[in-house]
Write a protein that holds these residues in place. Sequence first.
Motif, short mmCIF file in Angstrom:
data_model
loop_
_atom_site.label_atom_id
_atom_site.label_comp_id
_atom_site.label_asym_id
_atom_site.label_seq_id
_atom_site.Cartn_x
_atom_site.Cartn_y
_atom_site.Cartn_z
N LYS A 82 0.97 -1.14 -0.06
CA LYS A 82 0.06 -0.06 -0.07
C LYS A 82 1.03 1.39 -0.03
CE LYS A 82 -4.09 -2.00 0.73
NZ LYS A 82 -4.98 -2.03 -0.33
N ILE A 83 0.39 2.47 -0.43
CA ILE A 83 1.01 3.83 -0.43
C ILE A 83 0.48 4.35 0.96
CG2 ILE A 83 1.35 5.84 -1.03
CD1 ILE A 83 1.80 4.68 -4.08
N ASP A 84 1.21 4.89 1.88
CA ASP A 84 0.81 5.49 3.08
C ASP A 84 0.06 6.98 2.70
OD1 ASP A 84 2.95 6.75 3.39
OD2 ASP A 84 3.67 5.67 5.04
N ALA A 85 -0.54 7.45 3.73
CA ALA A 85 -0.87 8.79 3.50
C ALA A 85 0.47 9.97 3.30
CB ALA A 85 -1.43 9.15 4.95
N LYS A 86 1.72 9.55 3.70
CA LYS A 86 2.83 10.38 3.33
C LYS A 86 3.30 10.04 1.87
CE LYS A 86 4.24 10.95 8.00
NZ LYS A 86 5.26 10.68 9.12
N GLY A 87 2.79 9.29 1.02
CA GLY A 87 3.22 8.78 -0.13
C GLY A 87 4.50 7.64 0.01
N ARG A 88 4.71 6.87 1.03
CA ARG A 88 5.67 5.98 0.91
C ARG A 88 5.17 4.38 0.81
NH1 ARG A 88 7.32 7.30 7.07
NH2 ARG A 88 5.25 7.02 7.12
N MET A 89 6.08 3.86 -0.10
CA MET A 89 5.62 2.51 -0.26
C MET A 89 6.77 1.32 0.42
SD MET A 89 5.66 0.61 -4.01
CE MET A 89 7.21 0.49 -4.05
N ALA A 90 6.27 0.32 0.93
CA ALA A 90 7.29 -0.60 1.43
C ALA A 90 7.65 -1.55 0.22
CB ALA A 90 6.64 -1.38 2.57
N LEU A 91 8.87 -1.40 -0.11
CA LEU A 91 9.36 -2.42 -1.21
C LEU A 91 9.26 -3.66 -0.86
CD1 LEU A 91 12.75 -0.61 -1.88
CD2 LEU A 91 10.81 -0.76 -3.46
N PRO A 92 8.73 -4.70 -1.85
CA PRO A 92 8.59 -6.11 -1.44
C PRO A 92 10.05 -6.42 -0.95
CG PRO A 92 7.59 -5.50 -3.52
CD PRO A 92 8.25 -4.15 -2.98
N ALA A 93 10.21 -7.24 0.07
CA ALA A 93 11.29 -7.69 0.70
C ALA A 93 12.41 -8.44 -0.27
CB ALA A 93 10.92 -8.70 1.84
N LYS A 94 11.82 -9.28 -1.24
CA LYS A 94 12.68 -9.67 -2.28
C LYS A 94 13.40 -8.67 -3.12
CE LYS A 94 10.87 -14.27 -2.79
NZ LYS A 94 11.15 -15.50 -3.16
N PHE A 95 12.78 -7.65 -3.48
CA PHE A 95 13.35 -6.53 -4.22
C PHE A 95 14.49 -5.90 -3.65
CE2 PHE A 95 9.43 -6.08 -7.18
CZ PHE A 95 9.57 -7.41 -7.73
N ARG A 96 14.38 -5.87 -2.22
CA ARG A 96 15.08 -4.79 -1.53
C ARG A 96 16.75 -4.96 -1.81
NH1 ARG A 96 11.90 -4.81 4.12
NH2 ARG A 96 10.16 -4.15 3.41
N SER A 97 17.12 -6.34 -1.80
CA SER A 97 18.56 -6.49 -2.08
C SER A 97 18.77 -6.34 -3.49
CB SER A 97 18.87 -7.81 -1.26
OG SER A 97 18.19 -8.83 -2.02
N GLN A 98 17.96 -6.79 -4.35
CA GLN A 98 18.19 -6.77 -5.67
C GLN A 98 18.30 -5.17 -6.13
OE1 GLN A 98 14.92 -9.49 -6.56
NE2 GLN A 98 16.18 -10.85 -7.57
N LEU A 99 17.54 -4.42 -5.69
CA LEU A 99 17.55 -3.00 -6.10
C LEU A 99 18.64 -2.41 -5.56
CD1 LEU A 99 13.88 -2.36 -6.19
CD2 LEU A 99 15.04 -2.29 -8.21
N GLY A 100 19.25 -2.63 -4.48
CA GLY A 100 20.42 -2.07 -3.77
C GLY A 100 19.93 -1.04 -3.21
N PRO A 101 20.83 -0.35 -2.53
CA PRO A 101 20.54 0.98 -1.64
C PRO A 101 20.13 2.18 -2.51
CG PRO A 101 22.96 0.64 -1.97
CD PRO A 101 22.10 -0.42 -2.58
N GLY A 102 20.68 2.44 -3.71
CA GLY A 102 20.22 3.47 -4.54
C GLY A 102 19.24 3.11 -5.81
N MET A 103 18.35 3.65 -6.03
CA MET A 103 17.48 3.24 -7.07
C MET A 103 16.96 4.43 -7.63
SD MET A 103 14.40 1.53 -4.74
CE MET A 103 15.74 0.88 -3.87
N VAL A 104 16.15 4.50 -8.84
CA VAL A 104 15.59 5.26 -9.46
C VAL A 104 14.21 4.97 -9.74
CG1 VAL A 104 15.72 6.92 -11.53
CG2 VAL A 104 17.84 6.24 -10.50
N MET A 105 13.45 6.18 -9.51
CA MET A 105 12.02 5.92 -10.01
C MET A 105 11.73 7.00 -11.32
SD MET A 105 9.45 5.98 -6.81
CE MET A 105 9.60 4.75 -5.46
#
Length: 171
Positions: free
Chosen positions: A36-59
């Motif tokens: 979900k996107i919370d009221a502040k506009g934040r989204m929890a990354l799927p856990a499996k994607f966190r390490s694959q995307l790395g610390p810096g990513m681009v939207m």
Amino acid sequence: MVRNAESEPSSNDASASLCDMMADLPPLLLGTYTPKIDAKGRMALPAKFRSQLGPGMVMARGQEHCVYLLPQMEFRRIAMQIQRTSMGNRAAREYLRVFLSGAVDQDPDKQGRVLVPQMLRDYANLGDDIVVIGVGTRAEIWNRQAWEEYLADKEQGYSDIADDVLPAVEF
């Protein structure tokens, strides 16, 4: 006959070589998730994607009104590829302008959340009900209803075009 162990590759050498090759490949993002996107506009990354995307990513703005989520190296590769053709190609220049002007660097917080900027939420019509899909070297964030409609519309074509898209792949 005496064999010299140093002259023949061992299975450990083959495994190490395969691991080296795999380390050079970009991440392979797969699956469908429904954070979900919370009221502040934040989204929890799927856990499996966190390490694959790395610390810096681009939207960035994606095709069909989704938001691309890319590892920084993949984003740079795509931007460089477009830039190589852009100086003499009006369509490439226009695409690059729209693509880069809508791109934002992101670093997940300690809980693995990223801010989806308002500009990108507006572009993709993202409310709190979203879908995040893995598409190989990138993830895409979709409005859930738009994704379900897109998928329903494309499922028949998926089978019909398999021979055109994957002529050399056998299942």
